[in-house]
Design an enzyme around this catalytic site. Structure first.
Site, PDB file in Angstrom:
ATOM      1  N   GLY A  54       0.839  -1.193   0.000  1.00 21.21           N
ATOM      2  CA  GLY A  54       0.000   0.000   0.000  1.00 21.21           C
ATOM      3  C   GLY A  54       0.868   1.234   0.000  1.00 21.21           C
ATOM      4  CB  CYS A  81       5.260  -3.886  -0.412  1.00 18.56           C
ATOM      5  SG  CYS A  81       5.931  -2.239  -0.653  1.00 18.56           S
ATOM      6  CE1 TYR A  82       1.785   0.931   5.614  1.00 20.93           C
ATOM      7  CE2 TYR A  82       0.629  -1.043   6.341  1.00 20.93           C
ATOM      8  CZ  TYR A  82       0.950   0.289   6.515  1.00 20.93           C
ATOM      9  OH  TYR A  82       0.453   0.974   7.596  1.00 20.93           O
ATOM     10  CG  HIS A 168       4.766  -4.817  -5.043  1.00 16.13           C
ATOM     11  ND1 HIS A 168       3.584  -4.604  -4.372  1.00 16.13           N
ATOM     12  CD2 HIS A 168       5.579  -3.789  -4.719  1.00 16.13           C
ATOM     13  CE1 HIS A 168       3.673  -3.481  -3.681  1.00 16.13           C
ATOM     14  NE2 HIS A 168       4.878  -2.968  -3.867  1.00 16.13           N
ATOM     15  CD  GLU A 170       1.545  -7.347  -5.429  1.00 15.01           C
ATOM     16  OE1 GLU A 170       2.363  -8.182  -4.999  1.00 15.01           O
ATOM     17  OE2 GLU A 170       1.422  -6.216  -4.948  1.00 15.01           O
ATOM     18  CG  ASP A 227     -19.842  -5.818 -14.736  1.00 16.80           C
ATOM     19  OD1 ASP A 227     -19.028  -6.626 -15.230  1.00 16.80           O
ATOM     20  OD2 ASP A 227     -19.512  -4.786 -14.142  1.00 16.80           O
ATOM     21  CE  LYS A 371     -15.804  -4.745 -16.363  1.00 15.62           C
ATOM     22  NZ  LYS A 371     -16.936  -4.029 -15.755  1.00 15.62           N
TER      23      LYS A 371
END
Ligand code: XMP
Length: 605
Positions: A54, A81-82, A168, A170, A227, A371
Site C-alpha cells: 500500500g 511490501c507494506y 511485489h 503480484e 456485467d 471482471k
C-alpha cells in the site's frame, strides 16, 4: 454459494489488494478481501492470510491501524511490501526510510530454496516500489533473500508460520511471482484449488434458483456493459426466458449501432428476452440548450430514473425480484470503489429500485466475481468477445462527450497565461508554440473538481518531451487544467473560435462517426487492449468559414480510473487515425489530450 476454502487478503492499498486477490484466483483458489480493521474472527477459517502492499508508511502518522490478532490466528501469513514492514515492526525488527526510493526491477539473491522459493533459481528478477525498508529483521526471523539495495528483501519465521517480501510478487514484472504464490498457497497453506469458473457458474445458477424460488421473476436493467449482460445471461439460464425481464433503455447517447450490437450479441448467444425502449428523442428534448456538464448529467440521470420507474410500473412488481450486475470490487469498501459508486449513483437510485433494495428483494449473481471472471463466464455463454472486452462507457454516454457552448470566447487572464506559457516553452528549448484555448473542461485538482481552459501545444515533439511539458504547465499555470497537442492541421487560424452549439442529433451523429473511426482503427492496429478507456470528444471550436468543429482524442491507461496516465499511442496508429478523421466533413481540428489524472479527469465533462 457452497463453502470454498479461501485466502484472506488484508487491504492496505486497494489496487494491490485486488491484484493479489485476482492472482490467487488465477490459481483456482478463492480469495476474499478484508479491511485492516476487520476483526480477525471474521476470517478465522481462512487457510492463509496475505497482508498487502500500500502507499502508506508504517513509521509515520499515515500508518494504518489493523487487528494485530491476525498474528495469533495460527494460519500461514505472507506480507508484501507494506505487509513485510508491518511484520518486521510487530516482531521487533526495524523499519526506516531507505536511502533512495527503490523503484523498478531488482535481482533477488535467494539463500534458501525450500518452501516458498522451491523450484526457483538462486537469482530471481523481482519488482520493487518502496521508500521505507526493513533495517534489521526481527531476532527470530531468517533473511532468505536480498537485493543490492535491500538487505532484508525476503524473510521468514517457520515456527510462527510467517513469510514476507519487500518486493511485489503480484505484478507481472516479478518474473516468477506466480510460482512463489503457488508455493505459498499449496506448499505452505495447503488450500484446495476448487475455485474454477465452471464450478462457480453451476453454484451461481443454483443460488439464483434457490433465492428466486419457483414462482418469482427477475427484472434487470441491461446497460450493454459486460456485467449486466452476463448477469442477464446467467439469470436466463437459471430461470428460463419467461421469468427474466431484461430492459435496455436506449437514451440516444450510445455509440454507433451499440444498442443493436448488444441485442444481437445476446440473441446470438441464445438470450432473447431483452426489451429495448427507444427514448432518444425524450432525452434530447430534456437537454436542449443546456451547457453546464453537471446540469446535463443531472437531467439525464433524472430522466433515466423516470423512464425506469415508468417501465417497472408496467410489470407486476409483487412477482419480481430486482437483478443487479454488481461485481466483487463494487462491494468492497476502498478508495477506488467508493468513487466508482458515487459516479454510478444516478443509475442505481431509481425510487422503486431503492425500495426493493430496502425490502431485500434484490439478487446480485456476480457479487463474488472479478471482471475477468465475469468475462470468462460470458465466454462460456458464447457472448461475442467484442462485447465482453469493451472499454468502460459512462451512463450519460456521448452526451458528456459532446461539449456545448453559448459562443462565449472570453478567457480570463489570457495574456498572463500565454506569457507564462511562452516562458515555459522558451525554457524547454523546443521549437513549439503554446496558447490557451477558449473551451472549458472538468478536472480534479486536490480533492476539488475544477472547470478550466486547456492549453494547446503545436509542433513536433516526442512523447517524453510532451509529457514533461504537460506536467510542468499544469503544475505552474494554475489557471489551466489540461494540455492538448495539436495533431492536425499544423496551426490554428487566428479567427478560430467557439461556435454557439447545443446537443443535437446531428452533432451526436458526427461524434458517432468520429468515435467509430477511432474504435475501428485501434482494433485494426491491435492496440485496443493496451488502452483502458478512449473518450473521443466533440468540441464546437472551429473556423468561421467552415463552421466546423474539433475532435479531441483522449486515450488513457489506468487500473481503476482513480489515477490515470494518458496513452502514448504508436505514431503510425495516430497517423492512420488522423488520415481517416480528416476525411470527415465538419472536422476542422484534431487534438490529442496529453494530461494525466489528476489534474484532468478522464472525461471532459
Ligand atoms: P472521470 O471523468 O471522473 O471518470 O475521470 C472516471 C470514470 O467514470 C466514468 N464516468 C461515469 N460513469 N456515469 C457513469 O456511469 C457518469 O456520469 C460518469 N462520469 C464518468 C468515466 O467514463 C470513467 O470511466
Amino acid at each position: 454459494m457452497d463453502q470454498h476454502e479461501y485466502i484472506a487478503v488484508i487491504d492496505f492499498g486497494s489496487q494491490f489488494a485486488h491484484l493479489i486477490a485476482r492472482r490467487i484466483r488465477q490459481h483456482n483458489v478463492l480469495a476474499k478481501i478484508f479491511t485492516p480493521d476487520t476483526p480477525v474472527h471474521e476470517y478465522k477459517d481462512a487457510k492463509g492470510v496475505i497482508l498487502s502492499g500500500g502507499p502508506r508508511s508504517t513509521i509515520d502518522e499515515s500508518a494504518i491501524n489493523y487487528d494485530r490478532g491476525v498474528f495469533k490466528l495460527g494460519v500461514p501469513i505472507l506480507g508484501l511490501c507494506y505487509g513485510h514492514q508491518l511484520i518486521a515492526q510487530h516482531f521487533g525488527g526495524t523499519v526506516e526510510k531507505g536511502k533512495t526510493k527503490e523503484y523498478g526491477q531488482a535481482t533477488l539473491h535467494i539463500n534458501d530454496k525450500s518452501d516458498i522459493f522451491q523450484d526457483l533459481s538462486n537469482e530471481e528478477r523481482v519488482w520493487m516500489s518502496h521508500w521505507d525498508v526493513v533495517g534489521t529483521a526481527p531476532a527470530d526471523f531468517e533473511v532468505i533473500g536480498s537485493t543490492k539495495d535491500c538487505e532484508v528483501a525476503a524473510m521468514r519465521n517457520v515456527t510462527e508460520n510467517i513469510w514476507s517480501f519487500q518486493y511485489h510478487l503480484e505484478v507481472h514484472h516479478t518474473e516468477h511471482g506466480m510460482k512463489m504464490l503457488e508455493n505459498f498457497l499449496f506448499n505452505i497453506c495447503q488450500v484446495s484449488a476448487d475455485w474454477s469458473i465452471a464450478a462457480i457458474e453451476d453454484e451461481i445458477i443454483k443460488e439464483i434458483q434457490d433465492v428466486v424460488g419457483a414462482k418469482k421473476h427477475v427484472f434487470l436493467l441491461v446497460s450493454g456493459g459486460v456485467d449486466s449482460t452476463v448477469a442477464f445471461a446467467l439469470l436466463e439460464k437459471a430461470l428460463g426466458k419467461s421469468r427474466v425481464y431484461g430492459l435496455h433503455v436506449d437514451n440516444g447517447f450510445m455509440r454507433h449501432r451499440e444498442t443493436t450490437k448488444v441485442a444481437v450479441a445476446l440473441k446470438k448467444a441464445g438470450f432473447t428476452n431483452l426489451h429495448v425502449v427507444d427514448t432518444g428523442a425524450r432525452f434530447l428534448r430534456a437537454v436542449q440548450g443546456v451547457i453546464d456538464p453537471e446540469e446535463k448529467r443531472k437531467i439525464i440521470g433524472e430522466l433515466f430514473v423516470e423512464i425506469a420507474n415508468e417501465e417497472m410500473t408496467k410489470i407486476d412488481l409483487d412477482k419480481y425480484l430486482l437483478g443487479q450486475g454488481t461485481i466483487y470490487p463494487d462491494t468492497i469498501e476502498s478508495g477506488g470503489t467508493q468513487h466508482a459508486d458515487k459516479i454510478k449513483t444516478h443509475h442505481n437510485r431509481v425510487d422503486l429500485i431503492q425500495e426493493m433494495i430496502n425490502q431485500g428483494k434484490v439478487i446480485e449473481p456476480l457479487k463474488d466475481l472479478y471482471k475477468d471472471e465475469v468475462r470468462e463466464i460470458g465466454k462460456r455463454f458464447k457472448i461475442a468477445p467484442s462485447l465482453l472486452n469493451r472499454h468502460p462507457f459512462p451512463g450519460p454516454g456521448l452526451a458528456i462527450r459532446t461539449l456545448c457552448s453559448d459562443g462565449d470566447n472570453e478567457i480570463e487572464d489570457r495574456d498572463a497565461i500565454n506569457a507564462k506559457l511562452a516562458e515555459i516553452i522558451l525554457d524547454s528549448g523546443l521549437d513549439l508554440k503554446a496558447a490557451v484555448l477558449p473551451m472549458k473542461s472538468v478536472g480534479v485538482q486536490g480533492d476539488e473538481r475544477s472547470y478550466k481552459h486547456p492549453v494547446v501545444i503545436a509542433g513536433k515533439a516526442t512523447w517524453k518531451q510532451l509529457n514533461d511539458l504537460s506536467v510542468r504547465i499544469t503544475n505552474e499555470v494554475f489557471m489551466v487544467n489540461r494540455v492538448l497537442w495539436l495533431i492536425d492541421p499544423k496551426t490554428i487560424s487566428a479567427d478560430a473560435h467557439m461556435h454557439e452549439r447545443y446537443l443535437t442529433k446531428d452533432r451526436l451523429d458526427l461524434l458517432r462517426v468520429a468515435d467509430d473511426i477511432v474504435m475501428t482503427k485501434i482494433k485494426e492496429h491491435e492496440v485496443f487492449a493496451d488502452i483502458w478507456q478512449f473518450p473521443v470528444v466533440l468540441v464546437p471550436f472551429g473556423d468561421p468559414k467552415t463552421n466546423g468543429e474539433s475532435i479531441v482524442l483522449r486515450p488513457i491507461q489506468s487500473q481503476e480510473a482513480m489515477t490515470v496516465n494518458y496513452y502514448n499511442m504508436p505514431r503510425p496508429v495516430l497517423t492512420d487515425i488522423k488520415r481517416e478523421l480528416k476525411k470527415v466533413a465538419f472536422i476542422d481540428y484534431i487534438f490529442y489530450d496529453i494530461t494525466h489524472k489528476p489534474p484532468a479527469t478522464i472525461e471532459w465533462e
